[in-house]
Motif scaffolding. Structure first.
Motif, mmCIF file in Angstrom:
data_model
loop_
_atom_site.group_PDB
_atom_site.id
_atom_site.type_symbol
_atom_site.label_atom_id
_atom_site.label_comp_id
_atom_site.label_asym_id
_atom_site.label_seq_id
_atom_site.Cartn_x
_atom_site.Cartn_y
_atom_site.Cartn_z
ATOM 1 N N ARG A 27 0.716 -1.245 0.119
ATOM 2 C CA ARG A 27 0.229 -0.142 -0.229
ATOM 3 C C ARG A 27 0.652 0.945 0.308
ATOM 4 N NH1 ARG A 27 -3.375 2.920 -1.899
ATOM 5 N NH2 ARG A 27 -4.556 4.065 -0.390
ATOM 6 N N VAL A 28 1.521 1.243 0.444
ATOM 7 C CA VAL A 28 3.459 2.265 0.433
ATOM 8 C C VAL A 28 3.092 2.472 -0.390
ATOM 9 C CG1 VAL A 28 5.184 2.667 1.323
ATOM 10 C CG2 VAL A 28 3.238 2.595 3.008
ATOM 11 N N ARG A 29 3.681 1.283 -1.027
ATOM 12 C CA ARG A 29 3.872 2.095 -2.991
ATOM 13 C C ARG A 29 3.530 2.054 -3.680
ATOM 14 N NH1 ARG A 29 6.139 -4.142 -1.908
ATOM 15 N NH2 ARG A 29 8.637 -3.840 -1.893
ATOM 16 N N GLU A 30 1.907 1.851 -3.158
ATOM 17 C CA GLU A 30 0.727 2.740 -4.115
ATOM 18 C C GLU A 30 0.687 4.343 -3.824
ATOM 19 O OE1 GLU A 30 -2.583 0.274 -3.491
ATOM 20 O OE2 GLU A 30 -1.632 -1.410 -4.264
ATOM 21 N N LEU A 102 -2.687 6.432 14.355
ATOM 22 C CA LEU A 102 -2.651 5.037 14.992
ATOM 23 C C LEU A 102 -4.366 5.252 16.069
ATOM 24 C CD1 LEU A 102 0.587 4.279 15.139
ATOM 25 C CD2 LEU A 102 -0.706 3.497 13.618
ATOM 26 N N ALA A 103 -4.146 6.303 16.160
ATOM 27 C CA ALA A 103 -4.976 6.163 17.478
ATOM 28 C C ALA A 103 -6.483 6.362 17.138
ATOM 29 C CB ALA A 103 -5.325 8.163 18.729
ATOM 30 N N ALA A 220 -0.858 5.675 6.266
ATOM 31 C CA ALA A 220 -0.011 6.848 5.581
ATOM 32 C C ALA A 220 0.489 7.233 6.551
ATOM 33 C CB ALA A 220 -1.501 6.932 6.188
ATOM 34 N N VAL A 221 0.662 6.506 8.074
ATOM 35 C CA VAL A 221 1.909 6.480 9.424
ATOM 36 C C VAL A 221 3.066 6.782 8.108
ATOM 37 C CG1 VAL A 221 2.661 6.145 11.420
ATOM 38 C CG2 VAL A 221 -0.082 6.359 10.262
ATOM 39 N N ARG A 225 5.657 9.221 8.339
ATOM 40 C CA ARG A 225 7.304 9.587 8.733
ATOM 41 C C ARG A 225 8.377 9.088 7.836
ATOM 42 N NH1 ARG A 225 5.816 10.563 13.465
ATOM 43 N NH2 ARG A 225 5.797 8.382 15.207
ATOM 44 N N PHE A 226 8.193 9.075 6.141
ATOM 45 C CA PHE A 226 8.907 9.038 5.184
ATOM 46 C C PHE A 226 9.422 10.341 5.102
ATOM 47 C CE2 PHE A 226 9.705 9.235 0.998
ATOM 48 C CZ PHE A 226 10.843 8.320 0.938
ATOM 49 N N ARG A 227 8.108 11.344 4.564
ATOM 50 C CA ARG A 227 8.154 12.423 4.099
ATOM 51 C C ARG A 227 8.425 13.220 5.309
ATOM 52 N NH1 ARG A 227 1.860 12.732 1.434
ATOM 53 N NH2 ARG A 227 2.752 11.667 -0.827
#
Length: 235
Positions: A27-30, A102-103, A220-221, A225-227
């Motif tokens: 999903r992160v790849r997408e 996450l919350a 999404a988290v 974090r990556f960005r």
């Protein structure tokens, strides 16, 4: 040059756990179609994080995003060691938690489990011998409590651990009942099915939520974090 994203998880022998983590990476790849996204592990599975970082081209930037919910030995030692030996600009992002998304996901899981008036929540985490992990989980519990309050759900939130330092899940469940809870729901603060998810399920709560992955909120988290780490690396 856009950094590569190395998604580094613990590794598991559970087929369901492996599938859940792989689904998050896919999903992160997408979500980041222009970014090279690679899986790595600190234990159990291959390829190991050190080998993945060393395979990066000389001078190529990389961000290691821990697919781990809290700071601990694997972030401070395994991932830090790999990043320090990188052949190009590299940075390790923080663990995924605590994070507001996450919350939100935990509230969704608790709602699915039927959380209602008079119930109590035990945020059930894997645990670690590293005190920083307990700090992260406590902060996540506060985010969850705030989110529940925002949804007008009056449910106290405490913390329990499957291992490491801190109160055990079964003891936290017992304490919540002693405080008058109608039911106690264990909010599974683990990413995927496997050993710790099984420990949580056996912790004595009236119900236990499903692990966090696979869910788009986790992906999404990772992207967030990556960005943020990419911006920091760029200076």
């Amino acid at each position: 040059m856009t950094p590569a994203l190395i998604a580094c998880s613990h590794g598991t022998s559970s087929p369901a756990g492996r599938a859940a983590i792989s689904a998050i990476v896919d999903r992160v790849r997408e979500m980041l179609p222009a970014t090279d996204v690679t899986e790595a592990f600190v234990d159990v599975q291959q390829p190991e994080i050190d080998a993945v970082v060393q395979r990066m081209p000389v001078g190529a930037p990389a961000i290691v995003v821990p697919l781990l919910l809290s700071t601990g030995f694997h972030t401070r030692v395994d991932i830090a060691r790999a990043v320090a030996a990188a052949r190009g600009p590299a940075l390790a992002a923080p663990a995924l938690g605590p994070h507001p998304l996450l919350a939100e996901l935990l509230v969704k899981r608790l709602t699915e489990a039927g959380l209602g008036e008079g119930d109590a929540v035990v945020l059930a985490a894997a645990g670690s011998s590293d005190p920083a992990a307990s700090v992260d989980v406590t902060a996540m519990a506060q985010l969850l409590a705030d989110r529940l309050a925002g949804e007008r759900i009056a449910a106290p939130v405490t913390v329990g651990f499957a291992a490491g330092a801190g109160i055990r899940i079964a003891d936290a469940v017992t304490a919540a009942r002693a405080a008058g809870a109608r039911r106690v729901i264990a909010a599974s603060y683990v990413l995927a099915p496997g050993h710790f998810a099984d420990v949580i399920a056996r912790g004595g709560a009236d119900a236990a939520t499903a692990p966090l992955a696979p869910d788009d909120a986790v992906a999404a988290v990772v992207v967030d974090r990556f960005r943020r780490a990419s911006a920091e690396l760029a200076g």
